[in-house]
Scaffold this active site. Structure first.
Site, short mmCIF file in Angstrom:
data_model
loop_
_atom_site.label_atom_id
_atom_site.label_comp_id
_atom_site.label_asym_id
_atom_site.label_seq_id
_atom_site.Cartn_x
_atom_site.Cartn_y
_atom_site.Cartn_z
N GLU A 55 113.49 64.39 -10.72
CA GLU A 55 113.01 63.12 -10.17
C GLU A 55 111.64 62.73 -10.73
O GLU A 55 111.33 61.56 -10.89
CB GLU A 55 112.95 63.17 -8.65
CG GLU A 55 114.32 63.17 -7.97
CD GLU A 55 114.91 64.57 -7.83
OE1 GLU A 55 114.34 65.53 -8.39
OE2 GLU A 55 115.96 64.70 -7.16
N PHE A 92 118.34 68.33 8.09
CA PHE A 92 118.51 68.81 6.72
C PHE A 92 117.99 67.77 5.72
O PHE A 92 118.37 66.61 5.76
CB PHE A 92 119.98 69.13 6.44
CG PHE A 92 120.22 69.59 5.03
CD1 PHE A 92 119.68 70.79 4.58
CD2 PHE A 92 120.94 68.81 4.14
CE1 PHE A 92 119.88 71.21 3.27
CE2 PHE A 92 121.15 69.23 2.83
CZ PHE A 92 120.61 70.44 2.39
N GLN A 93 117.12 68.22 4.84
CA GLN A 93 116.51 67.37 3.81
C GLN A 93 115.74 66.17 4.39
O GLN A 93 115.65 65.12 3.76
CB GLN A 93 117.53 66.92 2.77
CG GLN A 93 118.05 68.12 1.96
CD GLN A 93 118.79 67.73 0.71
OE1 GLN A 93 119.43 66.69 0.63
NE2 GLN A 93 118.72 68.60 -0.30
N LYS A 96 120.24 56.69 5.97
CA LYS A 96 121.64 56.69 5.55
C LYS A 96 122.46 55.72 6.40
O LYS A 96 123.34 55.02 5.88
CB LYS A 96 122.20 58.11 5.67
CG LYS A 96 123.38 58.34 4.75
CD LYS A 96 123.68 59.81 4.60
CE LYS A 96 124.91 60.02 3.73
NZ LYS A 96 125.23 61.44 3.53
N MET A 133 93.13 72.02 -24.13
CA MET A 133 91.97 71.36 -23.55
C MET A 133 91.25 72.28 -22.56
O MET A 133 90.02 72.30 -22.49
CB MET A 133 92.39 70.06 -22.87
CG MET A 133 91.23 69.23 -22.37
SD MET A 133 90.06 68.83 -23.70
CE MET A 133 90.66 67.22 -24.19
C1 TPP Z 1 100.19 68.87 -14.23
C2 TPP Z 1 98.92 69.33 -14.80
N1 TPP Z 1 98.52 70.60 -14.62
C3 TPP Z 1 97.35 71.03 -15.16
C4 TPP Z 1 96.55 70.18 -15.86
C5 TPP Z 1 95.22 70.65 -16.42
N2 TPP Z 1 95.22 70.54 -17.88
C6 TPP Z 1 94.64 69.51 -18.52
S1 TPP Z 1 94.82 69.60 -20.17
C7 TPP Z 1 95.63 71.06 -20.07
C8 TPP Z 1 96.10 71.77 -21.30
C9 TPP Z 1 97.17 71.07 -21.98
O1 TPP Z 1 97.70 71.93 -22.94
P1 TPP Z 1 98.76 71.41 -23.98
O2 TPP Z 1 99.82 70.64 -23.32
O3 TPP Z 1 99.20 72.55 -24.82
O4 TPP Z 1 97.92 70.36 -24.84
P2 TPP Z 1 96.62 70.59 -25.76
O5 TPP Z 1 95.42 70.41 -24.92
O6 TPP Z 1 96.70 71.98 -26.32
O7 TPP Z 1 96.73 69.55 -26.80
C10 TPP Z 1 95.77 71.45 -18.74
C11 TPP Z 1 96.39 72.71 -18.30
C12 TPP Z 1 96.99 68.84 -15.98
N3 TPP Z 1 96.27 67.92 -16.60
N4 TPP Z 1 98.17 68.45 -15.46
#
Ligand code: TPP
Lengths: 582, 178
Positions: free
Chosen positions: A71, A133-134, A183, A497
């Protein structure tokens, strides 16, 4: 008098002489969507929404339903659809877990002002509040992240609720709305007469632009020596393509973009000076603290843009063009607030300002560019031979191969910043990204939605190895629908990042950011998606060409420098003028 | 900015769940609601929340803007205490024996111009309308004698500025560009 025909025939409705049109609630949902001009929805079925799915079966020729694999994917697809088309994206899910799986996408749409209507099934009204349920209180859960939401427990309320939902989602500052339908309401009967909603008493979506404000803004602009435009998503949402360009060109004012405003003015436009914010360009950030008049258009001074607000543009008079009055003075105090749709206000201001050029002032941006080229960009786009491939050089090649004409859908992380910094966006509304929420996993499903909205445009999803695995199951949606999405995985085998922050601010303590990845090509093969993997620079250019020109979906994985950092950077808490080039 | 008492009046459509939307806006910014009262207003179908907070004015301004932008909130205002006429009510339950004895407790009740609301052989309920300081003073004086139950209402407030809400309704309709 009403006559109801109970049968399994396609249309269980009868229109009698008096114009009474009795249908079931489930059918009313579908007919309401059709009345709103919807021909495509994204969703996932389940118990509480099954009646609506049953009704959809009869209208497949008018509404196409895309079965995503989760979803959350349906919400991001609806967002991608909305962002490139300007239309309302629609998604649909069942109660309980189906509904809670929508929440991330709804929150993303709320913070990035994306028009979206979500329809959820709910347990029968006599079961509400009983932990059936749900059953989840999705109206309660989604309240902080929706522009509006409502629960419908009677069939006769369905058309009105859906009409209101579309009106609210699309009008004013757009946003997500949720309609939760029990529903029994789906099985109930309604005399279906669809009336579009055009007004809600308590809601003023388009405040009238005040002429005094226009004049005050024009006076400031006319007397400015170093005026500076910051443009955001509002320009795109306000559909102000020509109005904005005309204003910029008439005044000759250097203009910089937030990541949500990107593609409102072509990247290579002579007055487009680049990207704002944490990983934005050097000049646009530095010179924020040098301009004398700051003209913010459809942007909301996010903390990723401003850095330390107490040291942000305090020397400048601020003009804020904004539709949402709650944004005025929220972060940065406006000397002149122009509340209203920027399509209108820009037109009025353009009439009231003198033609101008600001050569000397523009030169300062160019000087900064030169410095950024030398310290950052040249090396990023053309790394020395002993270095691993950089993200920037991949994006640069993709940009050239696609001639800046593709819709670029980015996920969240280093690759996102790099794609936005180095792709040469030439087309209006060709940037789709998760800005305010920064939702990893956004890109793949959003790219699917974007492609369904504009099949004529090339759609390229740029994703990290981390984010790809958050919604990787949507490869199944691509496989089943046979659409053409180009997937670029910039693989640094890290949550890049986060690793960069650990490198710079946590003594290189790489806590849980290293990724041991599967073979993405093998996975792609399972979905019959062609693929390639590049590890050496000598193969890159040809591989990118093939990727871009391939007919049908294609996955290109590029192994990039594991510990490359994105620069420039404004560290958290620093001022925009403390932007670091290394 | 210095914290002060402000009374926020929120005029809303009559819609289930709206109170939740209102309270979320305060919760997100960590603003403690000192009291809240909801009732119908002078305009049919429009409800009015009276919310008392103690916070910095610039924050209150932002909260009011945030309230205002909710689809089903018609209009919100905030006022300083000097700009409103307001009242609260408090009920006190005491043992009837305390009062019947004609002792100190009864004198205190009379001194505060509180009203006897109901008598019973066992307990008596006293009502006092007034500002919080006043109802609190009565509470403090009665406390040594034993208060069985105490409850104070939220604030209800009428603003002094003469503009009526209906005039704002009309303004909203004009302000809308279409
Ligand atoms: C759902 C979610 N969980 C955690 C984060 C924190 N976060 C921001 S950037 C990042 C790393 C992303 O890694 P990747 O997808 O390999 O991309 P890169 O930065 O290496 O280009 C994370 C964990 C986020 N933005 N979104």
């Amino acid at each position: 008098m009403k006559k109801v025909e109970k049968s399994n025939e396609k249309e269980s409705l009868l229109i009698d002489k008096e114009g009474i049109n009795v249908i079931t609630g489930k059918e009313a949902v579908v007919k309401s969507l059709i009345a709103e001009g919807v021909d495509l929805i994204f969703g996932y079925p389940g118990g509480a929404i099954m009646p609506v799915y049953d009704a959809l079966y009869d209208y497949q020729d008018q509404i196409k339903h895309i079965l995503t694999r989760h979803e959350q994917g349906a919400t991001h697809a609806a967002q991608g659809y909305a962002r490139v088309s300007g239309k309302v994206g629609v998604c649909i899910a069942t109660s309980g877990p189906g509904a809670t799986n929508l929440i991330t996408g709804i929150a993303d749409a709320q913070i990035d002002s994306t028009p979206m209507v979500c329809i959820t099934g709910q347990v029968a009204s006599h079961l509400l509040g009983t932990d059936a349920f749900q059953e989840t209180d999705v109206v309660g859960i989604s309240m902080p992240v929706t522009k509006w939401n409502v629960q419908v427990t009677r069939a006769e309320d369905i058309p009105g609720a859906i009409a209101k939902a579309f009106y609210i989602a699309k009008s004013g500052r757009p946003g997500p709305v949720l309609v939760d339908i029990t529903k029994d309401a789906q099985f109930g009967e309604v005399d279906f007469q669809y009336k579009k909603c055009t007004n809600v008493r308590s809601y003023v979506p388009q405040p009238k632009v005040k002429l005094e404000a226009i004049q005050a803004a024009a006076d400031l602009i006319n007397n400015a020596k170093k005026p500076y435009i910051l443009f955001g998503h509002g320009v795109l949402l306000g559909d102000a393509k020509e109005e904005f360009k005309t204003f910029v060109e008439k005044t000759g004012i250097p203009s910089a973009w937030t990541i949500m405003g990107l593609s409102a003015l072509p990247t290579d436009h002579y007055l487009n000076v680049g990207m704002l914010g944490m990983h934005g360009n050097y000049g646009p950030n530095l010179l924020t603290n040098e301009c004398d008049v700051l003209i913010a258009i459809g942007m909301r001074f996010d903390d990723r843009v401003t850095g330390d607000v107490s040291r942000y543009a305090s020397q400048a008079k601020v003009i804020h063009l904004e539709l949402d009055h709650a944004e005025i003075d929220k972060i940065i105090k406006a000397d002149v607030a122009v509340v209203g749709n920027c399509k209108t206000s820009l037109q009025l201001i353009t009439e009231a300002v003198k033609e101008g050029t600001h050569e000397e002032w523009l030169q300062k941006f160019r000087d900064c560019d030169e410095e950024e080229n030398q310290k950052v960009i040249n090396e990023e786009l053309h790394p020395s031979d002993d270095k691993m491939i950089s993200m920037g050089e991949v994006i640069n090649l993709v940009s050239e191969a696609s001639n800046g004409q593709a819709t670029i859908v980015t996920d969240v992380g280093q690759h996102q910043m790099v794609a936005q910094r180095y792709y040469n966006y030439k087309r209006w509304r060709s940037n789709v990204t998760s800005g305010g929420l920064g939702t990893m996993g956004f890109a793949l499903p959003a790219a699917i939605g974007a492609k369904f909205a504009q099949s004529e445009n090339q759609v390229i999803a740029v994703i990290g190895d981390g984010g790809f695995q958050m919604t990787i199951q949507e490869l199944g949606t691509i496989f089943q629908t046979k659409i053409d999405i180009k997937i670029l995985i910039l693989n640094n085998e890290f949550l890049g990042m986060v690793r960069q922050w650990q490198d710079l601010f946590f003594d290189k303590r790489y806590s849980s950011t290293e990724m041991v990845n599967p073979d993405f090509q093998t996975i792609a093969r399972g979905y019959a998606i062609e693929s390639n993997k590049v590890t050496e620079r000598e193969n890159l250019a040809a591989a990118v060409k093939e990727f871009v020109n391939h007919k049908g979906s294609y996955l290109l994985e590029v192994l990039v420098g594991k510990e490359n950092n994105v620069f420039p950077m404004i560290p958290t808490g620093a001022s925009v003028s403390e932007i670091r080039l290394d | 900015m210095e914290k002060k008492e402000f009374t926020i009046s929120v005029f809303t459509e009559d819609q289930i769940g709206l109170l939740n939307r209102v309270s979320i806006i305060f919760t997100r910014r960590h603003i403690n609601i000192e009291s809240i009262t909801a009732s119908e207003s002078e305009v049919k179908g429009v409800h009015r929340y009276t919310i008392v907070v103690n916070d910095a004015e610039d924050l209150v301004i932002k909260v009011v803007a945030q309230l205002d932008k909710q689809v089903e909130i018609v209009k919100s205002f905030y006022h300083e205490t000097s700009e409103i006429v307001y009242q609260e009510i408090a009920l006190y339950k005491l043992a009837t024996s305390l009062i019947a004895a004609g002792g100190e407790a009864e004198k205190i009740v009379r001194k505060h111009n509180a009203r006897f609301l109901s008598f019973d052989t066992e307990f008596t309920v006293i009502e006092k309308t007034g500002h919080k300081e006043e109802t609190q003073r009565l509470f403090d004086e009665l406390e040594p004698y034993g208060i069985l139950e105490f409850v104070r209402s939220g604030r209800v407030a009428i603003t002094k500025p003469m503009k009526e809400f209906a005039a704002y309704l009309a303004e909203i309709e004009i302000a809308s560009a279409n």
